[in-house]
Design a protein around this motif. Structure first.
Motif, short mmCIF file in Angstrom:
data_model
loop_
_atom_site.label_atom_id
_atom_site.label_comp_id
_atom_site.label_asym_id
_atom_site.label_seq_id
_atom_site.Cartn_x
_atom_site.Cartn_y
_atom_site.Cartn_z
N ASP A 120 105.05 -9.90 6.66
CA ASP A 120 105.14 -9.63 5.22
C ASP A 120 106.13 -8.54 4.83
N GLY A 121 106.85 -7.99 5.80
CA GLY A 121 107.85 -6.98 5.47
C GLY A 121 107.31 -5.57 5.34
N THR A 122 106.04 -5.38 5.59
CA THR A 122 105.46 -4.03 5.48
C THR A 122 105.00 -3.50 6.84
N GLY A 123 105.43 -4.15 7.90
CA GLY A 123 105.02 -3.73 9.24
C GLY A 123 103.97 -4.65 9.83
N LEU A 124 103.41 -5.56 9.04
CA LEU A 124 102.43 -6.51 9.55
C LEU A 124 103.15 -7.67 10.22
N PHE A 125 102.81 -7.93 11.46
CA PHE A 125 103.39 -9.06 12.19
C PHE A 125 102.29 -9.65 13.06
N LEU A 126 102.01 -10.93 12.89
CA LEU A 126 100.95 -11.58 13.65
C LEU A 126 101.31 -13.05 13.85
N LEU A 127 101.18 -13.50 15.09
CA LEU A 127 101.37 -14.89 15.46
C LEU A 127 100.06 -15.41 16.02
N PHE A 128 99.63 -16.59 15.60
CA PHE A 128 98.42 -17.18 16.18
C PHE A 128 98.51 -18.69 16.05
N GLY A 129 97.95 -19.38 17.02
CA GLY A 129 98.01 -20.84 16.98
C GLY A 129 97.51 -21.45 18.27
N THR A 130 98.04 -22.61 18.59
CA THR A 130 97.63 -23.35 19.78
C THR A 130 98.79 -23.43 20.76
N PHE A 131 98.44 -23.60 22.03
CA PHE A 131 99.47 -23.75 23.05
C PHE A 131 99.08 -24.85 24.03
N ASN A 132 100.09 -25.36 24.70
CA ASN A 132 99.91 -26.31 25.79
C ASN A 132 100.76 -25.82 26.95
N ARG A 133 100.11 -25.55 28.07
CA ARG A 133 100.86 -25.13 29.26
C ARG A 133 100.78 -26.21 30.32
N THR A 134 101.95 -26.65 30.79
CA THR A 134 102.01 -27.70 31.80
C THR A 134 102.86 -27.24 32.98
N ASP A 135 102.45 -27.68 34.16
CA ASP A 135 103.27 -27.53 35.35
C ASP A 135 103.01 -28.75 36.23
N GLN A 136 103.31 -28.66 37.51
CA GLN A 136 103.16 -29.82 38.38
C GLN A 136 101.71 -30.24 38.59
N SER A 137 100.77 -29.30 38.42
CA SER A 137 99.38 -29.63 38.73
C SER A 137 98.41 -29.47 37.56
N THR A 138 98.80 -28.79 36.48
CA THR A 138 97.87 -28.56 35.38
C THR A 138 98.50 -28.91 34.04
N ASN A 139 97.65 -29.26 33.11
CA ASN A 139 98.04 -29.53 31.73
C ASN A 139 96.88 -29.09 30.86
N LEU A 140 97.00 -27.91 30.24
CA LEU A 140 95.87 -27.33 29.51
C LEU A 140 96.27 -26.95 28.09
N ASN A 141 95.34 -27.14 27.17
CA ASN A 141 95.53 -26.79 25.76
C ASN A 141 94.59 -25.65 25.41
N GLY A 142 95.07 -24.71 24.59
CA GLY A 142 94.21 -23.60 24.19
C GLY A 142 94.75 -22.89 22.97
#
Length: 197
Positions: free
Chosen positions: A68-90
């Motif tokens: 918001d331009g006043t020093g407040l900065f926040l990121l939040f949401g969902t992610f998906n991490r994949t590699d050769q052996s796992t595929n997870l959402n969180g």
């Protein structure tokens, strides 16, 4: 003597009929890239998606970004991490990190100076046996990250991950365990009869 045998049999039964085997792996990954502001929801509120790549793993994110331009900065949401052996959402969140809570960093005031950020990640996946409804396997991925945010958009982040996988088995005792327990009871009964005579 009988008490020692009882304790020994109980210990054997617990070891043989262990209900779960857990495997825990700790590892670290480094991600860097831009958090795009694809959609303007409101003043200081954006939505976007970004993919980060580290070696053979990919971290895909969809998020809301509040800046918001006043020093407040926040990121939040969902992610998906994949590699050769796992595929997870969180879920994840990233916020400004400050040693002094009364004087938080302001990425708007000094945009050329990177500011520290703190991140949390969490994903959980359970596989359920359709016949019994029991959880037969559960995977939990948690991560804590610390990094730098430059120009309010470019993020470099080191994440310490902890991946825990547990395989569970049926709660019904296996035949060898039942046989072991029954044999132990017969032995105890036999020793008591022998002691009386």
């Amino acid at each position: 003597m009988i008490n020692i045998i009882k304790k020994g049999l109980l210990l054997c039964a617990l070891l043989v009929s262990a209900q779960a085997e857990a495997k825990v792996v700790a590892f670290q990954e480094s991600f860097s890239g831009y958090f795009s502001r694809d959609i303007v929801v409101d003043a200081g509120w954006f939505q976007g998606q970004t993919n980060f790549v580290y070696k053979q793993s990919t971290l895909s994110t969809q998020y809301d970004l509040i800046d918001d331009g006043t020093g407040l900065f926040l990121l939040f949401g969902t992610f998906n991490r994949t590699d050769q052996s796992t595929n997870l959402n969180g879920y994840f969140d990233i916020s400004l990190f400050s040693e002094d809570l009364n004087n938080p960093p302001d990425p708007w005031l000094y945009p050329d100076i990177p500011v520290s950020v703190w991140a949390n990640f969490y994903a959980e996946e359970s596989f359920i046996d359709p016949a019994t409804g029991d959880i037969v396997r559960q995977t939990v991925l948690s991560g804590v990250g610390k990094g730098l945010l430059a120009q309010r958009e470019y993020l470099s982040l080191n994440v310490d991950w902890l991946l825990s996988t547990s395989d569970t088995v049926s709660t019904v005792p296996a035949p060898p365990v039942t046989w072991l327990f029954a044999t132990g009871l017969l032995m105890i009964g036999g020793l008591r009869l022998y002691k009386r005579n």
